[in-house]
Enzyme design. Structure first.
Site, mmCIF file in Angstrom:
data_model
loop_
_atom_site.group_PDB
_atom_site.id
_atom_site.type_symbol
_atom_site.label_atom_id
_atom_site.label_comp_id
_atom_site.label_asym_id
_atom_site.label_seq_id
_atom_site.Cartn_x
_atom_site.Cartn_y
_atom_site.Cartn_z
ATOM 1 N N THR A 44 50.534 82.936 62.543
ATOM 2 C CA THR A 44 50.487 83.125 61.193
ATOM 3 C C THR A 44 49.342 82.357 60.462
ATOM 4 O O THR A 44 48.751 82.774 59.418
ATOM 5 C CB THR A 44 51.579 82.501 60.710
ATOM 6 O OG1 THR A 44 52.819 83.566 61.383
ATOM 7 C CG2 THR A 44 51.991 83.009 59.239
ATOM 8 N N HIS A 47 46.316 84.022 60.633
ATOM 9 C CA HIS A 47 46.164 85.024 59.488
ATOM 10 C C HIS A 47 45.704 84.460 58.086
ATOM 11 O O HIS A 47 44.778 84.920 57.425
ATOM 12 C CB HIS A 47 47.420 85.842 59.355
ATOM 13 C CG HIS A 47 47.824 86.819 60.640
ATOM 14 N ND1 HIS A 47 46.852 87.653 60.938
ATOM 15 C CD2 HIS A 47 48.862 86.694 61.331
ATOM 16 C CE1 HIS A 47 47.433 88.650 61.969
ATOM 17 N NE2 HIS A 47 48.526 87.881 62.151
#
Length: 346
Positions: A44, A47
């Protein structure tokens, strides 16, 4: 506690991040201030660092990101009674509302108002982090800081694998990112008879082998469905743990599952995926599960005990350590897929 600290800041709506000096957080009455000892990079975080479409729609720079850590309490808020200075902790990263239908029935991990530390709030890529006491997990005193920092993602692996019975069953882990690799170790510890690991990355397939995979398969070189059928006398695997999020790999997972099997999906495809529901789910009688986060706090108990008992050894997975100031090296390795878990040390 007043003063400045080093922190990795998602500084703008675009690629990259910056190391900056910012104010040490001022805690609320129900929070604690933690001196971060180790913080690991999650997919995450990658990202957010790369600034993909999901990040652009979710996060609001500038802010401190990062959500996986271990550390020591240095100050407790006025209303905190169960933690004190010197306690060694990590944290559940889902901030829940406590009053939605899911929370009221004990399904906190799917709270409809969930916010995530380091995504929707200030995170832990810093020397200090402020965290609600309700989210803290007390670590065993002898657990190394780096291992304690990856309990949160390991919880995802545990939740995915143990969402159903795996003892004596064949388990396919599709996608050997760090959580997929941890899922391999968890499946073996839970008594899986044969664990197959699928990926395109030889580096990470070899890590999966170190973590206990019985068979590793490079999906670019061998037909994954045919291999799975071959290793199960033509029947297909009993359990698929889908960790890749790739449309082709997901379809292969549904094609390799046996009749009556279980497909647990942790991955987050970037776009809609085409699945033959009629033939690969309905006629097979397949159980399909979406997995989000960790059960609060059942999964944390399982993770801590698996690590403390040495039933799962995650040390092969932690491949790189960097000081916080060299965070860009860690993100570069993550983007290239040439690492397991990268741990930063403030």
């Amino acid at each position: 506690m007043r003063g400045k600290m080093n922190a990795i800041i998602k500084h703008h709506r675009g690629p990259g991040a910056e190391l900056q000096q910012v104010q040490i957080p001022i805690i609320k009455d129900d929070e604690v201030l933690i001196k971060v000892k180790a913080t690991s990079i999650c997919g995450t975080d990658v990202h957010i660092y790369n600034w993909d479409d999901w990040s652009a729609s979710r996060v609001h720079p500038p802010y401190v990101f990062g959500h996986e850590f271990s550390g020591v309490v240095v100050k407790a808020g006025a209303k905190v009674t169960n933690f004190k200075e010197g306690d060694y902790v990590s944290a559940e990263t889902h901030l829940i509302c406590g009053h939605c239908p899911q929370c009221l029935t004990g399904q906190y991990h799917i709270c409809e108002n969930t916010k995530i530390i380091g995504v929707d709030t200030q995170g832990c890529f810093a020397e200090y982090a402020a965290v609600p006491a309700a989210n803290l997990w007390r670590n065993p005193a002898n657990m190394p800081y780096d291992i304690a920092s990856i309990q949160e993602p390991m919880g995802n692996a545990v939740h995915t694998v143990l969402k159903g019975d795996v003892a004596g069953k064949s388990v396919a882990v599709i996608g050997c990112g760090p959580i997929g690799i941890m899922a391999v170790g968890v499946a073996k510890a839970a008594g899986a008879s044969h664990v197959l690991a699928f990926d395109l990355n030889e580096y990470r397939l070899n890590l999966a082998k170190e973590m206990g995979a019985d068979t590793i398969v490079n999906s670019a070189e061998v037909n994954p469905v045919e291999m799975a059928k071959q290793l199960t006398n033509g029947h297909g695997v009993d359990v698929v743990c889908e960790m890749s999020g790739h449309p082709v790999a997901m379809d292969q997972g549904f094609k390799m599952i046996t009749n009556g099997g279980r497909v647990s999906i942790l991955s987050l495809p970037a776009s809609p995926v085409s699945i033959d529901i009629t033939n690969d789910i309905v006629f097979k009688g397949v159980q399909v599960q979406g997995i989000t986060g960790r059960k609060m706090y059942e999964t944390w108990q399982q993770v801590s005990r698996l690590l403390h008992s040495k039933q799962v050894d995650v040390s092969p997975l932690i491949t790189h350590h960097f000081p916080l100031e060299e965070f860009e090296k860690g993100f570069e390795l993550m983007n290239k897929g040439l690492c397991g878990k990268v741990v930063l040390h403030p």
